[in-house]
Motif scaffolding. Structure first.
Motif, short mmCIF file in Angstrom:
data_model
loop_
_atom_site.label_atom_id
_atom_site.label_comp_id
_atom_site.label_asym_id
_atom_site.label_seq_id
_atom_site.Cartn_x
_atom_site.Cartn_y
_atom_site.Cartn_z
N PHE A 10 81.89 24.72 66.90
CA PHE A 10 80.70 24.45 66.08
C PHE A 10 80.28 22.99 66.17
O PHE A 10 79.08 22.68 66.32
N ILE A 11 81.25 22.08 66.11
CA ILE A 11 80.93 20.65 66.18
C ILE A 11 80.41 20.29 67.57
O ILE A 11 79.50 19.47 67.71
N VAL A 12 80.97 20.93 68.59
CA VAL A 12 80.46 20.69 69.94
C VAL A 12 79.01 21.14 70.05
O VAL A 12 78.18 20.47 70.68
N GLY A 13 78.67 22.25 69.42
CA GLY A 13 77.28 22.70 69.40
C GLY A 13 76.36 21.69 68.74
O GLY A 13 75.25 21.43 69.22
N LEU A 14 76.83 21.10 67.63
CA LEU A 14 76.05 20.05 66.98
C LEU A 14 75.89 18.84 67.90
O LEU A 14 74.84 18.18 67.91
N HIS A 15 76.92 18.56 68.68
CA HIS A 15 76.86 17.43 69.60
C HIS A 15 75.82 17.68 70.70
O HIS A 15 75.10 16.75 71.10
N VAL A 16 75.73 18.90 71.17
CA VAL A 16 74.71 19.24 72.17
C VAL A 16 73.31 19.09 71.55
O VAL A 16 72.39 18.55 72.19
N LEU A 17 73.15 19.55 70.32
CA LEU A 17 71.88 19.36 69.62
C LEU A 17 71.56 17.88 69.48
O LEU A 17 70.42 17.44 69.70
N GLY A 18 72.57 17.09 69.12
CA GLY A 18 72.37 15.65 68.99
C GLY A 18 71.97 15.00 70.30
O GLY A 18 71.09 14.12 70.33
N ALA A 19 72.58 15.43 71.40
CA ALA A 19 72.22 14.87 72.71
C ALA A 19 70.76 15.19 73.05
O ALA A 19 70.04 14.34 73.59
N THR A 20 70.33 16.39 72.70
CA THR A 20 68.94 16.77 72.94
C THR A 20 67.99 15.91 72.12
O THR A 20 66.95 15.44 72.62
N LEU A 21 68.34 15.65 70.86
CA LEU A 21 67.49 14.83 70.00
C LEU A 21 67.47 13.38 70.45
O LEU A 21 66.44 12.71 70.36
N VAL A 22 68.60 12.88 70.94
CA VAL A 22 68.64 11.51 71.46
C VAL A 22 67.69 11.38 72.66
O VAL A 22 66.94 10.40 72.77
N TRP A 23 67.70 12.36 73.53
CA TRP A 23 66.83 12.34 74.70
C TRP A 23 65.35 12.35 74.29
O TRP A 23 64.55 11.57 74.80
N ILE A 24 65.01 13.21 73.34
CA ILE A 24 63.62 13.28 72.89
C ILE A 24 63.20 11.98 72.20
O ILE A 24 62.10 11.46 72.44
N ALA A 25 64.08 11.44 71.35
CA ALA A 25 63.76 10.19 70.65
C ALA A 25 63.60 9.03 71.63
O ALA A 25 62.76 8.14 71.42
N THR A 26 64.38 9.03 72.70
CA THR A 26 64.25 7.99 73.72
C THR A 26 62.91 8.07 74.43
O THR A 26 62.21 7.05 74.62
N LEU A 27 62.53 9.27 74.84
CA LEU A 27 61.24 9.46 75.49
C LEU A 27 60.11 9.04 74.57
O LEU A 27 59.12 8.43 75.01
N ARG A 28 60.25 9.35 73.29
CA ARG A 28 59.20 9.00 72.33
C ARG A 28 59.01 7.48 72.24
O ARG A 28 57.86 7.00 72.21
N VAL A 29 60.09 6.74 72.23
CA VAL A 29 59.99 5.28 72.14
C VAL A 29 59.24 4.72 73.36
O VAL A 29 58.39 3.83 73.23
#
Length: 334
Positions: free
Chosen positions: A290-309
């Motif tokens: 479950f925590i690994v799944g959250l980590h994958v979600l977090g990696a996806t959000l980091v990528w999107i937030a980086t592109l946004r900046v």
């Protein structure tokens, strides 16, 4: 039944008009939908692996050798088959959104919303092409019994799809004037370096995933790297990314850059710190699924937030209005 149809009819008409008679606003909404569904299927794809359902459907394009839908199979449980088949069905949702994006972009360009809107057609065309490429590659993943190389490329293709969808989203919300910087050129260069570092971080994270547990099936192979070494490398890259993000945030503040760029960098830093907490928690708890799944979600959000900046540090002007002919005063003096 008649009342239900009467209630749904206006929504169905509005839905149809949103892409067939698209406007800049509805085009942007469809692009946002593409970002969401691509991010969503990236996370659900990880869930397939984390639940041991990677070969729940042991063949491709059929689920079993004799059926396109789940059928009793001696080697796989019904639950695993349902999870894998459900993720395959989500591909059709992503494809539907991709086609709607393309139709909306084509109709918008033909409606005479500016010659520059044709770039949206090219960007939108990447969506259905990418979905088909992902589906075919997914078949290779199954046929290679979840080889870590093919699984890794499958995830990286999803990362590319998210980038293409976000580019479409950002581009559909701005004008067609030549791009101009809102920050000093060195700060924008730093943003590009940060994006490259985040992508390297994702690649190293994929290697860690392909080396550790949660292979997706007992028949799947693993990378032959030492898990402690790749985890240590992953941690080192994390600190580089966080350091670059802090440097970018600091530079944006001391140069009095636009507030939206500073807020975007602050959001990125917050997402990275939250992702770091999740990473350390999963490590000390022996990587529960479950925590690994959250980590994958977090990696996806980091990528999107980086592109946004990156997109927040430049402008093409508002829709229907030309961009300024010269840089902003604070940019010229920076």
């Amino acid at each position: 039944m008649t009342r239900l149809v009467d209630r749904l009819r206006p929504h169905a008409i509005a839905f149809y008009r949103s892409f067939w008679f698209s406007t800049p606003a509805t085009m942007r909404l469809w692009a946002l939908a593409a970002v969401v569904v691509n991010a969503g299927i990236t996370v659900t794809g990880a869930a397939v692996r984390l639940t041991g359902s990677g070969l729940g459907c042991p063949t491709w394009p059929r689920c079993t050798p004799d059926s396109f839908v789940p059928a009793p199979h001696d080697s796989h449980s019904p639950v695993n088959m349902a999870i894998e088949f459900g993720n395959r069905l989500l591909t059709f949702l992503v494809l539907a959104v991709a086609v709607a994006c393309l139709i909306a972009a084509v109709r918008l360009a033909r409606a005479g919303h500016g010659e520059g809107r044709r770039v949206l057609v090219r960007l939108a065309a990447l969506q259905p092409i990418g979905v088909v490429a992902q589906a075919l590659w997914g078949g290779l993943v199954v046929r290679t019994l979840l080889n870590p190389v093919t699984v890794s490329v499958h995830f990286l293709l999803s990362v590319g799809m998210i980038a293409a969808a976000f580019t479409l989203y950002a581009r559909s919300g701005e004008g067609d004037a030549p791009p101009h910087r809102l920050v000093h050129r060195d700060i924008r260069t730093l943003g590009f370096f940060l994006t490259a570092a985040v992508f390297v971080l994702i690649i190293v994270g994929v290697v860690v995933t392909g080396t550790g547990p949660h292979s997706g099936d007992q028949a799947a192979s693993r990378f032959g790297f030492d898990i402690e070494s790749v985890v240590r490398l992953h941690t080192d890259v994390v600190w580089i990314v966080v350091g670059l993000t802090f440097a970018l945030l600091f530079a944006l503040h001391v140069t009095d850059s636009p507030g939206r760029a500073r807020r975007g960098a602050l959001v990125l830093l917050g997402v990275e710190l939250a992702q770091g907490v999740i990473g350390y928690v999963q490590y000390f708890l022996a990587v529960p699924a479950f925590i690994v799944g959250l980590h994958v979600l977090g990696a996806t959000l980091v990528w999107i937030a980086t592109l946004r900046v990156v997109f927040l540090m430049r402008s093409r002007g508002a829709l229907g209005a030309p961009a300024p002919d010269r840089a902003l005063p604070h940019t010229a003096n920076a």
